[in-house]
Each structure stands twice: as structure tokens, then as C-alpha cells.
Design an enzyme around this catalytic site. Sequence first.
Site, short mmCIF file in Angstrom:
data_model
loop_
_atom_site.label_atom_id
_atom_site.label_comp_id
_atom_site.label_asym_id
_atom_site.label_seq_id
_atom_site.Cartn_x
_atom_site.Cartn_y
_atom_site.Cartn_z
N HIS A 431 0.81 -1.21 0.00
CA HIS A 431 0.00 0.00 0.00
C HIS A 431 0.85 1.27 0.00
O HIS A 431 0.61 2.21 -0.76
CB HIS A 431 -0.93 0.01 1.22
CG HIS A 431 -1.63 1.31 1.42
ND1 HIS A 431 -1.17 2.28 2.29
CD2 HIS A 431 -2.72 1.84 0.81
CE1 HIS A 431 -1.96 3.33 2.21
NE2 HIS A 431 -2.91 3.09 1.34
N ARG A 521 30.18 -3.97 -16.96
CA ARG A 521 31.23 -4.65 -16.20
C ARG A 521 30.62 -5.74 -15.32
O ARG A 521 29.84 -5.44 -14.42
CB ARG A 521 32.00 -3.66 -15.35
CG ARG A 521 32.74 -2.59 -16.15
CD ARG A 521 33.59 -1.70 -15.25
NE ARG A 521 32.76 -0.90 -14.35
CZ ARG A 521 32.71 -1.07 -13.03
NH1 ARG A 521 33.40 -2.06 -12.45
NH2 ARG A 521 31.96 -0.29 -12.28
N ARG A 588 32.00 -6.77 -20.85
CA ARG A 588 33.39 -7.12 -20.63
C ARG A 588 33.47 -8.30 -19.68
O ARG A 588 32.85 -8.28 -18.60
CB ARG A 588 34.15 -5.92 -20.04
CG ARG A 588 35.65 -6.11 -19.97
CD ARG A 588 36.33 -4.86 -19.43
NE ARG A 588 36.05 -4.67 -18.02
CZ ARG A 588 36.42 -3.59 -17.33
NH1 ARG A 588 37.03 -2.59 -17.94
NH2 ARG A 588 36.13 -3.50 -16.05
N GLU A 690 43.78 -1.14 -24.56
CA GLU A 690 44.20 -0.38 -23.38
C GLU A 690 45.68 -0.56 -23.04
O GLU A 690 46.17 -0.04 -22.04
CB GLU A 690 43.33 -0.79 -22.18
CG GLU A 690 43.33 -2.28 -21.90
CD GLU A 690 42.25 -2.70 -20.91
OE1 GLU A 690 41.75 -1.83 -20.17
OE2 GLU A 690 41.93 -3.90 -20.86
N GLY A 711 40.18 1.62 -23.74
CA GLY A 711 40.14 1.87 -22.31
C GLY A 711 41.13 2.97 -21.98
O GLY A 711 42.31 2.69 -21.75
N SER A 712 40.66 4.21 -21.96
CA SER A 712 41.58 5.34 -21.80
C SER A 712 42.24 5.36 -20.43
O SER A 712 43.34 5.91 -20.28
CB SER A 712 40.84 6.66 -22.06
OG SER A 712 39.76 6.82 -21.16
N ASN A 713 41.63 4.75 -19.43
CA ASN A 713 42.23 4.75 -18.09
C ASN A 713 43.57 3.99 -18.10
O ASN A 713 44.62 4.53 -17.72
CB ASN A 713 41.28 4.11 -17.08
CG ASN A 713 39.98 4.86 -16.95
OD1 ASN A 713 39.80 5.91 -17.54
ND2 ASN A 713 39.06 4.32 -16.18
N ASP A 714 43.51 2.73 -18.53
CA ASP A 714 44.73 1.94 -18.55
C ASP A 714 45.68 2.38 -19.65
O ASP A 714 46.91 2.31 -19.50
CB ASP A 714 44.40 0.44 -18.71
CG ASP A 714 44.10 -0.22 -17.37
OD1 ASP A 714 44.63 0.25 -16.36
OD2 ASP A 714 43.31 -1.19 -17.35
N CYS A 761 35.45 3.47 -23.96
CA CYS A 761 34.62 3.27 -22.77
C CYS A 761 35.32 3.76 -21.51
O CYS A 761 34.83 3.56 -20.41
CB CYS A 761 34.22 1.80 -22.61
SG CYS A 761 35.63 0.67 -22.44
#
Length: 810
Positions: A431, A521, A588, A690, A711-714, A761
Site C-alpha cells: 500500500h 562490467r 566485458r 588499453e 580503455g583510456s584509463n589503462d 569506454c
Amino acid sequence: MEKRYIKWFEDISLKDIPEVGGKNANLGEMYQHLKPIGVNVPNGFAITSEAYQYIFDFNNLWKPLEKLLHHDLVVDDINSLQKISKKCKKLVNAATIPPDLADEILDNYAKLKTQYGEKLRLAVRSSATAEDSKEASFAGQNETYLNISSKKALLMAYKQCIASNFEARSIHYKHANHFDYLKVFVSVVVMKMVRSDKATSGVIFSIDTETGFEDVVFISAAYGLGENIVQGVIEPDTFYVHKPTLEAGHRCVLKRRRGKKEKKMIFAAKNNNKFSSSKYTKNIDVTQKEQNRFCLSDDEVLLLADYTMKIEHHYSNLLGVNTPMDIEWAKDGLDGIIYIVQARPETVHSNKDKLILETYKLKQTGTIVTTGNAIGTKIGTGSVRLIQNTQDLKKFKSGEILVANTTTPDWEPVMKRAAAIITNHGGRTCHAAIISRELGVPAIVGTKNATEVLNNAQKITVSCAEGEIGNIYDGTLDFEVTRTNLKEVQKQPIKIMMNLANPDLAFSLTSLPVDGVGLARMEFIISTYIKAHPMAIRHPEKLNKKEKAALDQLSTAYQTKEEFFVTTLSEGIATIAASVYPNPCIVRMSDFKSNEYANLIGGRVFEVAEENPMIGFRGAARYSHPSYKEGFELECRAMKRVRDEMGFTNVILMIPFCRRVAEGKQVLDTMAQYGLKRGENNLLIYVMCEIPNNVISIDEFSKIFDGFSIGSNDLTQLTLGVDRESEIVAFDYDERDPGVLEMIKMAVLGAKRNHRYSGICGQAPSDYPEIAKYLLDIGIESISLNPDSVLNVIQTLNTLQQTKKPPLPV
């Protein structure tokens, strides 16, 4: 005797609402048109609204009721409301049912017995002439009486249904929805009662109740009578089914969550001459074994989904517009049949402007006091007001946060003035949840302990904007509300996708103007829902006693621990894929680092300590390695189930941190052994780009993979030689460095040269819109952004494209 005040379901349709009310009209519509195509609906008849008026005429009730309601009542004064309600009900209860009407009711009761036998039990339900419409649901406003099995009890229940039209809650609900108190008549349903007290029951929506996502069926289920779900006494099991894949022949549950279901409502007595079901029902404890399993089989869930889609399709065709439905169902423990016992158009999301996207976002973080099921997607702040009983309602002030064990329909006048609502008990169809949606008030139900951990006058923040789990924070946190007219969002020359890890957020993001999911992920699903190391699933014998007990508890509803892993992971991924179906969803494969794996249940047994796990035993290196190969097999089995059994062929698989071409080939061979062969069932397999070697050797990688996601981070970390987890050298970590940009450009051009997909990504385009523009200029196919960056980046791209010079050198 001429039939004057009775109409059977077979003679009723939606056009008869003025005569038989919403509930009867919907039952008749289904009995006539949907029962012939396999939707089980119990038979019964309506005592029409003309009978209601006949009783009021016969007993001269109109004038005294008009005086009470139109002259004496102060509707927003709780004391006045309750006082007038009591007087109105007393007038109706003292009324006499005209003899010819009583005879007609009992004659038709006898006729219904000829169909179902002398042991027939009845459900007697109110059916207001404004009820179950698209404008108002009247949820819980009028009474229902169950287990009726005598003539005397039937007539008494009928009169009580009529009197319930003047419950305080019903009077106030009419006022709030602009209905004239004396022009909403009550017809009454008399139908075969489904013996769910001996089985299960629940509620279905042909739409996601919190987000309005229309591609799913949402089912709640519990043992016994359905009142426990509506009252919020228990947390039910919940299930989602994806409509498009079900229509395509893939018979799988999309997503499920096991509720505690600790209580089961049954009848306390035979009730032969009684009429008040609330006084003759009781809750009994559900055994731990029953609590630990789902109360519906997958086949039953899919049957209910099939019923729901047939009902929605019928109503949509009938009304000439897509019509999401709110449905009640019950399983009869005597005949084993699942019945639909009510259906009505959904009244919240179907009335919203779908072109206006409203998003709430916390701008601060704080201490979480408790959590529960989030209702809606809003945020509310205010002072706590604990409500222990109806007397406490008088103390409630507008703008406070209502905190209670559960709510009832009588509380609706107060609930509409709340900044938020919190309850200890209840699921997403109780409710409190239904009313808070109608009122547009954020609510968190099923916290279990809110009344214990929150104090009167305490300032709190109620956040339903973080997924299916609602968080209650100590203190008043700042938040922002963004309203976007989706008509004004321009289409981009490249695909705009989003990064998404949490399945619980997926449906809330379906209104975003994206072309798919660029990165899903699976680590989030493993760490949050499975919680155990994949190798611990395969080798539980290696765990200690505490770890075994934790794993046993997590997997208790499944036949094996492997089934628990595969089902949970596949349903999590499928939920994300469903939110963008049929657009692509790039998934991934797992990319935990060894220290992250070690934190999972059993992880200590299967992981070794590494000095720098960021560039250690991760990604592709693990998949064929003896220490993890059996775990990777479970991942592959889950992904094969997502694509082949569940039907989400929009899922594209992606391999992370693949250092060398030879390693890539080995991983693809291993995946093929586990049923994931590139090209079969149109399976595409991408690789993360990456590592500098992915760029340098992109022509060779292109021979074995279908595409690349940067993968721009790695890639930044390994190009600049900067550990992205090190605070000391964080100042040197910058995705805008010319060397990093050149690496990205080489990757995009290399993919183009080999006719392969290219996307990104990593975090860079979410943080730096100028990088998004740079990517557009070099010809990348897609940019995948964090969901909260999508609209900002699109607007920035629109602006940057109008400038003559690119913000970064191409």
C-alpha cells in the site's frame, strides 16, 4: 423472476463501468475476451450500482448523507473526517436491503454454486463506479470480504461493501481526486474465491513500477492470501520477464529477487456465517525451508507473464493506446490453477509526460542509517515523524518524513503531505508503495528497522535515485533535479552509449538518448550479488566453515552453487542488455585484480598477493590459466545462457587486458570450448584496446577480434608509465596528454583500416568534453559515457561542433 440488479461477467464489458464499477467491468471484459484464449478468470456476477441507489432510495439515505458530507465535513481535519465517516457508515449499516433485491442476489448465488459445487467459497468485493480507471486506482479504499459460504454472510458482506464507500480514507481519496462523494456509487463483485490461502498470490504490473520501463513484466508473489503483500507485512519474491524476448520464444526469467516471506495469511475459521475477513484471518509463520526458496517456479512466472501480455495487448487494442496494466493473481491450492482475479489500467507512469526526463542526483555523501526498497526515483529531505498508531497521525506536520511499521489506506490524507515515506515492512507493490507513486512522494519500504534506528525530529535524506535499493542518510544532504525535454536533444553523428555496471540502475536510465551500452562490467554483479570467488563456487570444499555457511546461505534457493552463479550473473547481464534492447550491449568479461578477487568469499584460498595487481594477474591472462580456467568456464556458461537461452543476441562480449595476439587466440579457443564461438549465433567478440601493444599490433589483433573499445584509463597509465592508483604521481596522470591522444588516434585509424568497430569506454570523454569532440573529429564510431555525463556531453558536443577550430589537435 426478471433480472433487474444482477449482471454476470459474461454479459459485462468496459462500457458497463457506470453500472457495475471498474472492478466488475474489468473482470467481465477479461472473462468474455481473455478466458477463451487461455487466461483463467473465475466466474461471478455484479450487483449493479442501480442496486446501490435502490437501497439508498428505499431507506431515504440521500439527504442525511448530503448534509453530513457537503455541510458538516471538514475534509482536511482528521477528527472531522473520522467523525463524519462513522456517522455515514452507521446510516448505511442500519439500512434494509429490499426483499426483491435480496432474493435476486441469493438466487444468483445458487446459480454460481451449480458451476462450482456446494463447497464454493465467495469473494465479495467493492467495485466503485470511478474505480480502476486510468485517472485513479482507488487502491485499498473500499472493502473486500473473503471466504463467504452462506446466504446470511453474503448479504451482510454486500451491505458492508456499500458502507465502505464512506470510510474516512475513501471520502478523502474522492476529495483529492475531485470526485463528488455522492456520485461515486458502489457495485459489488460476487465471484468464486480462489483458495490462495492454500497456495500463493500476488500482484503484477506490465511495466516497471519505479521507472515506467515498458518492456518488462514485474511480478510479486508470496504464500497465502495477497493481503500481506498489499499491507506491506512481508517482503515478497519478485520477478521480471522481458516482453520482446518472451514474444520471440525465449522462455526465461529476466531477473529475480528472493523475499523473506516470513508470514502467510490463512483463514482462522470456517466463517460460515461471518462476513469480516479481517477478523477471521490470521498470519502463521512460514517455515525456513519455504522462505529460502522462491514461491513460484519459472514455469509459473512465465505463465503469469504470458497472461499479462495478453491482457495488456487486449486493453491496448480496445482503448487505442498502449495501456500498461496493474493485475492481481492468485493460485488455488485446491485445483492448482493460477487465476487472474483483477486487472486495471496502471495510473502512474501511463499518465506521465514521457518526453520530459527528470533526474535526481545527490551532490553530497553521508552516513547511511538504513536501506530498503526504493519506490520511485526521487530524493526527499525532512524531519522524522514516527507514527506508531492512528492517534499519532494528528501530530504529523506537512513536510515531515513519515516513518512507520506499515501504512494503511486510512493514512492517505497524511501521506500526501509527507516529504517522504519510510516503512519497516513491505515490497514494491504494498500500500505505501502504491500510494506514494500516485502522490509522487519518494518512499523506501521494507527497511526492517527504520522505526528503531530513526528518531523523532531527526533530519534525514531519503534517496530513491541510486537504484532499486533506497538509502536513508543521516542529515540533510544537498541534491539537484535536472529536467530535460528529450525533444530538444539533437542526434549526434557518432553513437552515444553509456557505461553501466549496476543492473538495479538499468531501467531508470532507459529514457536517456543513448544508442546502447558501451561497457557492462560483470565485476559489479559478482561482487554485489554473488559475493563469492568463482573458484570457490567450483571448489567449496576448500573453504572454511564460516565461508561455507555464507556461500550456502547465498545459494540456498538454487539446486547447486554453480546454478546460483550462472543464473545470477546471466540475469544481471540480461537486465542491463534488456534496458537497451535491441541496441548493442558490450559486456566485458571479468577484470578483477588479484587483490579484488581476494576480497570475495573464498578469495583468500585462490589468490596470491601481488605487489602491483594493476598490471599483474588480470584480464585475459587468467582465462586459460589453470588457477582460474574453471571460474572462466562459469562466466562463459552465464554469457551463453544470456545469448542463446534468454535471447539477448544484442550482447557483444569483450576481452580485457589482452597483452599479446597469441594470448587473444588462446582465449578465443577457450571460449569456443565453452560454447562461445565467434560468429556462431552472430556472436561478436571485441577486445579492450588499453595496452600500447594493442595499438602497435592492431592489424594483427584485427584478424582475430571484431572490434576495439579503447580503455583510456589503462592506456593513459601504460603510455605515461603512471600508476593510476598512486596518489604521489597522480598529477602526471592526464588523458589529454598529446602522447595519449596520439595512441587513441592510432587505434581508431587502425580499426578503420581493418574495417573493425572502434569505441571508447574509458573515463576521459565523461570528464573532458573536449576529448569527446576530439574523438568525433578522428572518426571513432561510439563514445561510451557515464550515465550522469550523457546529456552534458551531448549538449557540449552540439556547442563545440559550431566552433571553427577543434579544441584539441587532430
